[in-house]
Design a protein around this motif. Structure first.
Motif, PDB file in Angstrom:
ATOM      1  N   LEU A 218      48.664  -3.612  20.649  1.00 28.11           N
ATOM      2  CA  LEU A 218      49.297  -3.053  21.847  1.00 28.11           C
ATOM      3  C   LEU A 218      48.520  -1.891  22.449  1.00 28.11           C
ATOM      4  O   LEU A 218      48.811  -1.489  23.580  1.00 28.11           O
ATOM      5  CB  LEU A 218      50.716  -2.583  21.527  1.00 28.11           C
ATOM      6  N   LEU A 219      47.561  -1.334  21.731  1.00 24.43           N
ATOM      7  CA  LEU A 219      46.810  -0.205  22.277  1.00 24.43           C
ATOM      8  C   LEU A 219      46.037  -0.649  23.515  1.00 24.43           C
ATOM      9  O   LEU A 219      45.344  -1.672  23.491  1.00 24.43           O
ATOM     10  CB  LEU A 219      45.843   0.348  21.228  1.00 24.43           C
ATOM     11  N   PRO A 220      46.131   0.109  24.614  1.00 24.41           N
ATOM     12  CA  PRO A 220      45.536  -0.335  25.882  1.00 24.41           C
ATOM     13  C   PRO A 220      44.068   0.035  26.033  1.00 24.41           C
ATOM     14  O   PRO A 220      43.618   0.372  27.130  1.00 24.41           O
ATOM     15  CB  PRO A 220      46.399   0.386  26.921  1.00 24.41           C
ATOM     16  N   GLY A 221      43.319  -0.023  24.950  1.00 25.85           N
ATOM     17  CA  GLY A 221      41.903   0.318  25.053  1.00 25.85           C
ATOM     18  C   GLY A 221      41.142  -0.638  25.948  1.00 25.85           C
ATOM     19  O   GLY A 221      40.262  -0.228  26.722  1.00 25.85           O
ATOM     20  N   ILE A 237      41.042   1.100  44.122  1.00 25.06           N
ATOM     21  CA  ILE A 237      42.502   0.963  44.051  1.00 25.06           C
ATOM     22  C   ILE A 237      42.901   0.228  42.783  1.00 25.06           C
ATOM     23  O   ILE A 237      43.795   0.667  42.043  1.00 25.06           O
ATOM     24  CB  ILE A 237      43.023   0.251  45.305  1.00 25.06           C
ATOM     25  N   SER A 238      42.258  -0.893  42.503  1.00 23.75           N
ATOM     26  CA  SER A 238      42.590  -1.646  41.294  1.00 23.75           C
ATOM     27  C   SER A 238      42.280  -0.835  40.041  1.00 23.75           C
ATOM     28  O   SER A 238      43.077  -0.800  39.093  1.00 23.75           O
ATOM     29  CB  SER A 238      41.813  -2.957  41.275  1.00 23.75           C
ATOM     30  N   GLY A 239      41.123  -0.166  40.019  1.00 25.17           N
ATOM     31  CA  GLY A 239      40.761   0.620  38.841  1.00 25.17           C
ATOM     32  C   GLY A 239      41.710   1.772  38.606  1.00 25.17           C
ATOM     33  O   GLY A 239      42.111   2.048  37.470  1.00 25.17           O
ATOM     34  N   THR A 240      42.105   2.454  39.684  1.00 21.70           N
ATOM     35  CA  THR A 240      43.040   3.571  39.535  1.00 21.70           C
ATOM     36  C   THR A 240      44.404   3.083  39.055  1.00 21.70           C
ATOM     37  O   THR A 240      45.033   3.705  38.191  1.00 21.70           O
ATOM     38  CB  THR A 240      43.194   4.314  40.867  1.00 21.70           C
ATOM     39  N   SER A 241      44.863   1.973  39.604  1.00 22.64           N
ATOM     40  CA  SER A 241      46.157   1.419  39.178  1.00 22.64           C
ATOM     41  C   SER A 241      46.129   1.033  37.707  1.00 22.64           C
ATOM     42  O   SER A 241      47.060   1.330  36.947  1.00 22.64           O
ATOM     43  CB  SER A 241      46.516   0.202  40.031  1.00 22.64           C
ATOM     44  N   ARG A 242      45.041   0.377  37.294  1.00 18.56           N
ATOM     45  CA  ARG A 242      44.957  -0.047  35.899  1.00 18.56           C
ATOM     46  C   ARG A 242      44.817   1.154  34.970  1.00 18.56           C
ATOM     47  O   ARG A 242      45.362   1.165  33.853  1.00 18.56           O
ATOM     48  CB  ARG A 242      43.779  -1.003  35.720  1.00 18.56           C
ATOM     49  N   LEU A 243      44.102   2.176  35.420  1.00 17.87           N
ATOM     50  CA  LEU A 243      43.951   3.392  34.614  1.00 17.87           C
ATOM     51  C   LEU A 243      45.293   4.092  34.447  1.00 17.87           C
ATOM     52  O   LEU A 243      45.636   4.572  33.348  1.00 17.87           O
ATOM     53  CB  LEU A 243      42.946   4.319  35.285  1.00 17.87           C
ATOM     54  N   THR A 244      46.085   4.143  35.507  1.00 19.22           N
ATOM     55  CA  THR A 244      47.414   4.744  35.424  1.00 19.22           C
ATOM     56  C   THR A 244      48.318   3.956  34.482  1.00 19.22           C
ATOM     57  O   THR A 244      49.077   4.534  33.695  1.00 19.22           O
ATOM     58  CB  THR A 244      48.048   4.822  36.820  1.00 19.22           C
ATOM     59  N   ALA A 245      48.235   2.629  34.554  1.00 22.54           N
ATOM     60  CA  ALA A 245      49.050   1.794  33.663  1.00 22.54           C
ATOM     61  C   ALA A 245      48.670   2.010  32.203  1.00 22.54           C
ATOM     62  O   ALA A 245      49.540   2.088  31.324  1.00 22.54           O
ATOM     63  CB  ALA A 245      48.898   0.324  34.046  1.00 22.54           C
ATOM     64  N   ALA A 246      47.368   2.131  31.919  1.00 17.50           N
ATOM     65  CA  ALA A 246      46.936   2.381  30.541  1.00 17.50           C
ATOM     66  C   ALA A 246      47.432   3.743  30.052  1.00 17.50           C
ATOM     67  O   ALA A 246      47.885   3.878  28.904  1.00 17.50           O
ATOM     68  CB  ALA A 246      45.417   2.307  30.449  1.00 17.50           C
TER      69      ALA A 246
END
Length: 418
Positions: A218-221, A237-246
């Motif tokens: 489950l670790l979001p590495g 935009i996609s990178g920032t969204s995914r970084l926030t989700a992680a």
């Protein structure tokens, strides 16, 4: 004789024939399927541009982790589709089949109409691995991570049990979408509680190693590394969204661990006994062999690809360890990712298959998820200096992995976008 009447260009554009319906339908369905099974934005948009160009379409694509925009036609007369996509589990077999299908349509072996039907057939394929094998691989992943993190027999056993219980919980919540959102904090509570309970009742062990290894799946590495890669390729935009989700997943796991560790206040303190002797060196090799098998099943790779996945994982792990000894931890991750990317791209060109089949499993042994978790644990214990230092190391490892993969693509260009 009547003079010719000037017709506005906007009106002429509105009368232009629409793009071919079958080609557009195939492109949209392919993009949605690739998005559902975990294709990053920079790879997805590149493949869709290639498909649309070869089908004679003027297409523009924009992907985020939860949506997909596709426009067809000239800029003054666009036909735009917005597709809301719920991200699914990574499925390497379906990604490979979709990549082969895209090639068949591009090369004219299948028509776009036949291709759209094939996409539906691929989506309707039954699961290759049953729940029993999936749960076994959850346990194998936890136990192998416990050994690779330097744990002993107790840490390996507790981590395997925690991961098995979490996998069972994941299978149950999959059938009830309303409960999926609480999987991470509940899993962290269970993993931390099991480690504390085992330390109190079984004997001395490293609670942190057992907890982190139990949560390894489950670790979001991997999500963090993909986010850095998207940011590096200017998909902001996609990178920032995914970084926030992680980051949110890290916070949920940290909250769960903090809550689960409170169980120690209700239990008798562990006995002061010497730690058991370290496991022999061959057990680390065994863990390195079992990890690719577990990753291959959890990521739903085809059995014929297991050997290549094992080779990629070994290549990445050995490269990162040698690089760490010579250059330090961060540059060691760069070396591991560089060697992994070069080998995967060369193999993809040789086999005419997407490199993602070996890149993603290989990254699982390099991603900085455990580092980020330790950073959050330090912050929860009010050790701010250690927490910030570890968080910086986590980001540096993620940047090193992204830089290694981008450098590999420059040295050995992939034959395929995926």
């Amino acid at each position: 004789m009547c003079a010719a009447v000037a017709v506005p260009s906007e009106f002429l554009a509105s009368l232009s024939p629409p793009p071919p319906g079958a080609a557009v339908a195939f492109t949209l369905r392919l993009a949605e399927a690739l998005h559902r099974y975990g294709t990053p934005s920079h790879r997805l948009e590149g493949l869709m541009r290639r498909v649309s160009e070869r089908l004679g379409l003027e297409g523009r694509f924009f992907s985020t982790p939860t949506s997909l925009f596709a426009s067809f036609g000239p800029p003054e007369a666009l036909r735009t589709s917005l597709i809301r996509v719920e991200p699914g589990d990574l499925d390497l077999e379906r990604l490979t089949l979709l990549d082969v299908l895209a090639d068949d349509v591009i090369q004219g072996r299948l028509s776009p109409t036949e291709g759209a039907r094939k996409v539906e057939d691929i989506l309707a394929l039954p699961a290759r691995y049953g729940p029993g094998l999936q749960l076994l691989c959850w346990a194998l992943a936890g136990g192998a991570a416990g050994r690779l993190f330097g744990g002993g027999l107790r840490e390996v056993g507790v981590a395997a049990l925690s991961s098995l219980v979490i996998g069972t919980l994941g299978e149950l919540t999959r059938r009830r979408p309303s409960t999926t959102l609480v999987l991470e904090p509940v899993a962290a509570i269970l993993s931390s509680a099991f480690a504390v309970l085992a330390a109190s009742l079984v004997g001395p062990l490293s609670v942190q190693v057992a907890t982190v290894a139990g949560l390894i799946v489950l670790l979001p590495g991997l999500s963090l590394t993909v986010a850095i890669n998207e940011l590096a390729t200017r998909h902001l935009i996609s990178g920032t969204s995914r970084l926030t989700a992680a980051a949110l997943v890290f916070l949920q796991l940290g909250f769960g661990v903090a809550l689960g560790s409170r169980l120690a206040l209700l239990l008798p303190p562990p006995t002061l006994a010497p730690l058991p002797p370290a496991l022999p060196a061959w057990t680390q090799l065994l863990a390195l062999i079992l990890s690719p098998v577990a990753v291959g099943v959890l990521f739903r790779a085809r059995p014929r690809d297991w050997g290549w996945i094992a080779a990629a994982c070994t290549f990445a792990f050995v490269g990162s360890r040698l690089g760490a000894l010579l250059l330090g931890a961060q540059l060691g991750a760069f070396v591991g990712a560089l060697l992994l990317g070069i080998a995967s791209n060369a193999l993809a060109r040789l086999r005419n298959r997407p490199s993602v089949t070996t890149v993603v499993p290989g990254l699982m042994l390099l991603v900085p998820g455990s580092v980020g978790f330790r950073s959050l644990s330090s912050l929860l214990e009010r050790d701010v200096v250690a927490g910030v230092d570890t968080a910086f190391n986590m980001l540096m490892v993620a940047v090193a992995l992204a830089a290694g993969l981008l450098s590999a693509n420059a040295l050995v260009p992939p034959r395929k976008v995926l």
